[in-house]
Structures are given as C-alpha cells and as structure tokens.
Design an enzyme around this catalytic site. Sequence first.
Site, PDB file in Angstrom:
ATOM      1  N   GLY A  28     -13.642  28.057  -4.415  1.00  0.00           N
ATOM      2  CA  GLY A  28     -14.403  29.128  -5.050  1.00  0.00           C
ATOM      3  C   GLY A  28     -14.207  29.340  -6.530  1.00  0.00           C
ATOM      4  N   ASP A  32     -19.744  25.233   1.835  1.00  0.00           N
ATOM      5  CA  ASP A  32     -19.143  23.914   1.683  1.00  0.00           C
ATOM      6  C   ASP A  32     -19.246  23.212   3.029  1.00  0.00           C
ATOM      7  OD1 ASP A  32     -17.018  22.627  -0.548  1.00  0.00           O
ATOM      8  OD2 ASP A  32     -16.813  21.827   1.478  1.00  0.00           O
ATOM      9  N   CYS A  55     -16.046  15.857 -11.284  1.00  0.00           N
ATOM     10  CA  CYS A  55     -14.814  15.664 -12.049  1.00  0.00           C
ATOM     11  C   CYS A  55     -14.522  14.167 -12.079  1.00  0.00           C
ATOM     12  CB  CYS A  55     -13.653  16.465 -11.467  1.00  0.00           C
ATOM     13  SG  CYS A  55     -13.367  16.226  -9.704  1.00  0.00           S
TER      14      CYS A  55
END
Length: 431
Positions: A242, A262, A361
């Site tokens: 979160g 998710d 990422c």
Amino acid sequence: MTPAARLSAAMEILADLDARRRPASEALKDWGLSHRFAGSKDRAAIASLVHDTLRRRAGAAWLMGTDAPRALVLGMLALMRGQDADAIAALCDGSRFAPAPLSDAERERLAQPLPDDAPAAVAGDYPEWLDEALVEAFGDDRAAEMQALATRAPVDIRANTLKTDRTALQDMLAHLAPVETPHAPHGLRILPGPDGRGPALQSEPEFIKGLFEIQDEGSQLAARASAAAPGEQVIDLCAGGGGKTLAMAAMMENRGQIFATDSDKRRLAPIHDRLARAGIRNVQVRTPRGAEDPLADLADSADCVLVDAPCSGTGTWRRNPDAKWRLRPGSLSGRVSEQERVLDRAAALVRPGGRLVYVTCSILPAENDAAIAGLLARDPRFTAVPDTEWLAQAGLGRLADVSRKTGYGLQLTPLRTGTDGFFIAVLSRSA
C-alpha cells in the site's frame, strides 16, 4: 564478536548461499538462530559484510581470480571498503575464529586495483547475461549506471500531509539528521551509518502516530506521476503493502475514492493497519476471493489506474543485492508475461479520457518500453502522454532534466536521480 570473527561468519554465510541458492535474508536469519551468542550489533555487521560482498561480487571475483566465498569477502574489503592488504591481513591472522592468514597470491591481488579495461559486467557488478539488455538501456553508460546500483541505499521517508508537513517532520526527527529529498516534495532522506545500518524508524513515535511512511523517493515520484486529485476515482491495481495507495490518498486529501487490490492477498495484508495509522478514509481494499474479480464492477470507470507491475526488481538491487545473482532468464520472461496480462486488465478499467500510469522498479527495456509498446499495439484506444506533459501535471517538471528519457517514459536511476531504478510511463485513453 571480533571484527575477524565477523569476517569468518560472512564467509560461512556466503558459502551457504552458493550451496543452497536462496535469499540472503533466509541465510542470515538461519545463521543468527544457530549462533545465538551473536548480539544484534554482530548480526547487523555480518549482514552488512554479506550484502556489501554481494554488491561487489563480480569485481571481487575478478580481482581475486576466484569466486570462492573467502576471496569474495577479501576482494570486497579492498574494492568497497577501501582497505589495503595490510589492513586485511591484520583481520586474517589465523587466530581463534579469524580467517586464515593471507597467502602471497592473495596479498599480491589485493595490492592491485581493478583494471580500467575490466569488462562492463565486472566494473558494474552485474550478471554478464544481462549485458545486451543493459546496452539497450544505457549504452556506454551501463558500467557507471550499474556501479551506482551497487552502492548502499539511503532510507527515504514521506511526510503524511494529512497529519503534518515536511518541514515540521524534519524538525521532529532532527536527531536523525534527515535532509530533504531532491525531487519528491514531501520526502526526507536519512543516510546510512558507516556500517550500512539505518535507524529503527518504525520505533519512532512519529511513525507510530502515522506522521510518515518509509518509502523510496522513486516510489514517491511514481505515486505523484498519477496526478491523483481530490474527487477522482483511482485504482491501485497492484497495491501490495500500500505504499503508493497511501501516497495517492494524501494527494487526494481524503476526497474521492481509491480502490486498492492485488492478485496476492497476502501482500495486501499490511495495508489495513497502514491506512488506519495514516488516518486515511477514502480507500476501499478489494481483497481477491477465489476466481472472483474484485474489480468486476469498475470496468471503464476509473479516472486513473496505477499499475505498479510485477517485475524483476532490478531497480532495487541497492537494497537487495543478492537478487541480481539469483535472477534467471526464465524468471524474467515469466515477469514479462505477467506484465502483459496486468496491463490488459488495467486498460479495461480506464474510463474514456482517463489515464493509465505504468510503473516498474526495473531498469530492463523488456519490462518497460517493450511492455508499453505491446499494449499500444493491442489496444489502439491508448496513446503515450509526452513526459513533459505528465511531469508538469504532477508538479515534477524538473525531473525531466535529470532522468533518462526512453521511448515511452522516464527511467529513474541511482546515478541520475539518486533513487531506486524506477520506470514511469503515462498513457491516455481516447473517448
């Protein structure tokens, strides 16, 4: 434990990693459980030795002529910690619990610097099989980019603007000497100590009261790229614990609605306590149950869908240096397939005129520009928003001057932006 005994322990743990091919965190935990005499400072120092060695594994192996655990640790001491052969020899004196004395060959190698003409994969400390992808991403800069990704990461936090502001928080945490993050407007940065350790932030009263969250500046910038505004309907499709949900809720001033979900409900578990602590009231957590789609009622309705896509995590190697040596081509291709599925799911949730914000990422083009190109080919309703446009909307215009522009978005890296390696692209759906 003596510094020499800590070195021996690090060598033992690295041997375990080689033999069992598992995350460093597991090996470190098991070592601590079986060596209960080691105090918290000892365990932290040993963890730092192990992680630093993994950061410089390729360079250390090249320097020492072998990738044996002992050689890797010795090479790291020279390359990363700047110790000369005499200083290393003083630690390796063969006394009780200390490593064996240096051989003549080891002394000779430790006295030599890493050659200027070392291969990029050695200079940049990354798996050689990734070189082609990194040439595509960074060209001749790849060794320098990857060297920056092999350094220790600072600790970044985000002031929760529902309860405080950055200036006030900086004063409250003055004992930690935080400095303002250069790009994220609500971030503070705390540099690691000489041993690589950061402070125990989760024990700080301000954290317990929800005044800040621990969040890398790159992640803060990715959340701001959503330009989530009060009154909007936003979906965080891969919300995990979160972090970006909380950041967007603060941007929205608790007005409007965020739907957080998710595919792995275990990853969602921490979000509930974090929302309560932060004083957030405009988030619905949609936990998946069986085959039921928790967002089935939200098709074509969202002003913004944030996709923090599952990825290789190559951009987080400063924090997880063992991950770069465990990454395999097969796992990368599996992530690419996941990204295609999640992008298609996200596209179905965006309303006409809405936006889709894609974040990883990762520093690998296959997970970034290639993923966006694939969606644009599959769904002509979407177009890429120029980075100057969405940066201006998010109040991040200066970021264009330091980040690396790609075909469809921006690549943040430790070398250029001082953040983890994040990729951000924004797409708009036509009416």
